[in-house]
Scaffold this motif. Sequence first.
Motif, short mmCIF file in Angstrom:
data_model
loop_
_atom_site.label_atom_id
_atom_site.label_comp_id
_atom_site.label_asym_id
_atom_site.label_seq_id
_atom_site.Cartn_x
_atom_site.Cartn_y
_atom_site.Cartn_z
N VAL A 89 -8.22 -2.62 -3.46
CA VAL A 89 -7.78 -2.02 -2.45
C VAL A 89 -9.15 -1.09 -2.27
CG1 VAL A 89 -5.37 -1.81 -2.71
CG2 VAL A 89 -6.69 -0.11 -3.66
N SER A 90 -9.19 -1.09 -0.63
CA SER A 90 -10.56 -0.33 -0.11
C SER A 90 -9.85 1.00 0.36
CB SER A 90 -11.06 -0.90 0.93
OG SER A 90 -12.33 -0.24 1.34
N LEU A 91 -10.28 2.43 -0.31
CA LEU A 91 -9.83 3.53 0.02
C LEU A 91 -10.73 4.34 0.95
CD1 LEU A 91 -8.25 4.45 -3.34
CD2 LEU A 91 -7.15 3.11 -1.56
N LYS A 92 -10.14 4.93 2.04
CA LYS A 92 -10.95 6.12 2.92
C LYS A 92 -11.45 7.27 1.65
CE LYS A 92 -10.21 8.38 6.87
NZ LYS A 92 -9.30 8.77 7.92
N GLU A 118 0.17 4.24 0.65
CA GLU A 118 -0.03 5.23 1.67
C GLU A 118 0.84 4.67 2.96
OE1 GLU A 118 -2.16 3.49 0.15
OE2 GLU A 118 -3.49 4.82 -0.94
N ASP A 157 -13.81 1.38 -3.11
CA ASP A 157 -12.93 0.27 -3.63
C ASP A 157 -12.58 0.42 -5.05
OD1 ASP A 157 -13.59 -0.80 -1.13
OD2 ASP A 157 -14.91 -2.51 -1.97
N ALA A 198 -1.91 12.89 -4.35
CA ALA A 198 -2.44 12.15 -3.01
C ALA A 198 -1.63 12.22 -1.79
CB ALA A 198 -2.44 10.75 -3.20
N GLY A 207 -2.44 14.39 1.61
CA GLY A 207 -2.66 13.35 2.86
C GLY A 207 -3.77 12.34 2.62
N TRP A 208 -4.07 12.12 1.30
CA TRP A 208 -5.20 11.24 0.78
C TRP A 208 -4.79 9.71 0.51
CZ3 TRP A 208 -8.91 14.51 -2.87
CH2 TRP A 208 -9.56 15.53 -2.14
N ALA A 209 -5.72 8.84 0.11
CA ALA A 209 -5.52 7.44 -0.18
C ALA A 209 -5.34 7.73 -1.79
CB ALA A 209 -6.41 6.56 0.13
N GLN A 210 -4.62 6.86 -2.30
CA GLN A 210 -4.54 6.98 -3.85
C GLN A 210 -4.82 5.35 -4.29
OE1 GLN A 210 -0.33 7.56 -3.70
NE2 GLN A 210 0.23 5.89 -4.87
N LEU A 231 0.77 -1.09 0.15
CA LEU A 231 0.16 0.07 -0.14
C LEU A 231 0.94 1.38 0.00
CD1 LEU A 231 -2.60 -1.36 2.59
CD2 LEU A 231 -3.01 -1.02 0.20
N ARG A 242 4.70 9.23 -4.84
CA ARG A 242 4.24 9.70 -3.50
C ARG A 242 5.53 9.93 -2.70
NH1 ARG A 242 -1.04 8.90 -1.10
NH2 ARG A 242 -0.99 9.50 0.89
N GLY A 254 -3.63 4.43 7.94
CA GLY A 254 -5.16 4.43 8.10
C GLY A 254 -5.99 4.79 6.88
N LEU A 255 -5.32 4.85 5.78
CA LEU A 255 -6.04 5.45 4.60
C LEU A 255 -6.68 4.31 3.82
CD1 LEU A 255 -3.42 8.44 3.73
CD2 LEU A 255 -5.75 8.67 4.61
N SER A 256 -6.06 3.20 3.86
CA SER A 256 -6.22 2.23 2.89
C SER A 256 -5.95 0.73 3.28
CB SER A 256 -5.15 2.38 1.64
OG SER A 256 -3.98 2.28 1.97
N SER A 257 -6.75 -0.07 2.74
CA SER A 257 -6.63 -1.53 2.99
C SER A 257 -6.62 -2.49 1.80
CB SER A 257 -7.44 -1.79 3.93
OG SER A 257 -9.08 -1.89 3.68
N PHE A 258 -5.94 -3.52 1.91
CA PHE A 258 -5.89 -4.49 0.95
C PHE A 258 -7.09 -5.49 0.73
CE2 PHE A 258 -4.72 -8.87 -0.63
CZ PHE A 258 -4.14 -8.48 -1.83
N VAL A 259 -7.90 -5.48 -0.28
CA VAL A 259 -9.12 -6.45 -0.21
C VAL A 259 -8.60 -7.79 -0.84
CG1 VAL A 259 -11.33 -6.70 -1.37
CG2 VAL A 259 -10.41 -4.60 -0.41
N GLY A 260 -7.84 -7.85 -1.84
CA GLY A 260 -7.64 -9.00 -2.63
C GLY A 260 -6.78 -8.92 -3.95
#
Lengths: 309, 254
Positions: free
Chosen positions: B171-174, A71, B159, B137, B141-144, A69, A101, A174-180
């Motif tokens: 990926v799931s992003l805020k 982020e 997503d 991003a 300070g955002w998700a990408q 990730l 980034r 805390g901005l992103s997470s891995f789904v698959g």
Amino acid sequence: MPVLVIAQHNNSTINPATLNTVTAARKIDADVHVLVAGSDNQAAADAAAKIHGVKKVIKVDAPELEKRLAENHAPVIAANADGYSHILAPATTFGKNVMPRVAALLDTQQISDIIDVIDGDTFKRPIYGGQAIAEVKSSDSQKVITVRPTAFDAVDADGGSAEASDGAASGDAGLSSFVGLEASESDRPDLSSAKIVVSGGRGFGSKENFAMIEALADKLGAAIGASRAAVDSGYVPNDYQVGQTGKVVAPELYIAVGISGAIQHLAGMKDSKVIVAINKDEEAPIFSIADYGLVADLFDAVPELTDKL
Amino acid sequence: MKVLVPIKRVIDYNVKVRVKADNSGVELNNVKMSMNPFDEIAVEEAIKLKEVGKVTEIVVVSIGPDKAADVMRTAMAMGADRGILVKTDAALDLGGVEPLAVAKTLKALVDKESPDFVIMGKQSIDDDSNQTGQMLAALLGWAQGTFASKVVLGDGKVDVTREVDGGLETVSLKLPAVITTDLRLNEPRYVKLPDIMKAKKKELEEITPEDLDVDYTPRLTVVSVSEPPVRSGGVKVASVDELIDKLKNEAKVI
């Protein structure tokens, strides 16, 4: 000043593109360090320490670094970049995602996809899908660079004995997470580093017909590639695409079957050592860059070639 | 939700690019210019999300000369609501304003416009840098979610399915987040003549980099631009047998 290479790895093994990146780094300075950021990644750090010519390996092991990730990885790379004149990563989807980034965090203008190192400030990179080559000189004091793996030889994965150290983690953004990951299953060689690539295009006409290329690839121990048209038509998954926006390959032998040769496709394969084109249209642009062209119906030529090899 | 879509006017992707004789750049005279194809996909995605009621306003942004307004009108004809043009005379043939400066410009506009997300092309096909979305991003300070082939907007999150070397990664992003588009996200619509007429009436604000307090001084100097090495044309073989013979005995690659 030492230069820092960001290892691409899966926590246990090092991706070969890292080895090409080390070569580019060594053209800048002999003092090459490698950052291995991941989780439970001792095996990857050990492998990095064996890479020929690497002086020091910095391992950062933290749960939020398990997946790649951007982020979470970019702050770790930026925080460990102090004291390095150059920070390099392979121009794979990993490097392309995370390095800009990092560059923004360090307020430096990244140099993407370099194909040559002139000196510590000056690099060559393709623009317009490889239709022109720009030589650019950076005025930033710290340089963030992505390296086109096919443009540099790989260093030996063995023979080195780098000093091991630990680097600081930065926590979960805390901005992103891995789904698959929907991985393309294949027992064939990796497309980016294969010695032989057999690629197919729209000429196959259907997914069923495209399977014909698999027999040829199996016979040659080759990786399979495709034109954008073949991917868009659903014959093969997206990561088979060779071209300006897909993968750039430079194998010993590239066999293009039923591919007309749009500029965008040529950008991804024209540095191959030997190019063979098989196409029934003798006017197809692919013939202008092919070392050996065979004007033939692929439905006759491919089975015959597979048989006779 | 409000969405910001940065777009760029570049040499049309079908044009064979020619290097200038003095190696200072590439030829732009009498060359067809169009919207960067990846940006067209970003505009299309924003419009699709508006059509299903998830997006309420689409603001397109471009950085370039007066002529950049052409591609903004195209985006408005496709369905974008209004545009902001940041005017600059930066040389276009080498990709225009550098990605970091573009990202800083877009950050200033995001601060002003407060969109819920930004969707943009993964790279422009002139300098092929593939940096701006990721840099934006970082600055925010955002998700990408880069190289997107599927975008599913949810409540406070999005997503994104990404085209990566090993396959497709989700990926799931805020939210808010920056999304960059890959080729297979959608197929951009063709614009119809009545829509082109209507687009001319949509609001297009013009501002300068100074208004946003962004410095466009380049960090990279282009020393020279050259033609790539040309491959010498090869030979035609008459049969599969001859091909195999050449590969074995002449090229020695099999």
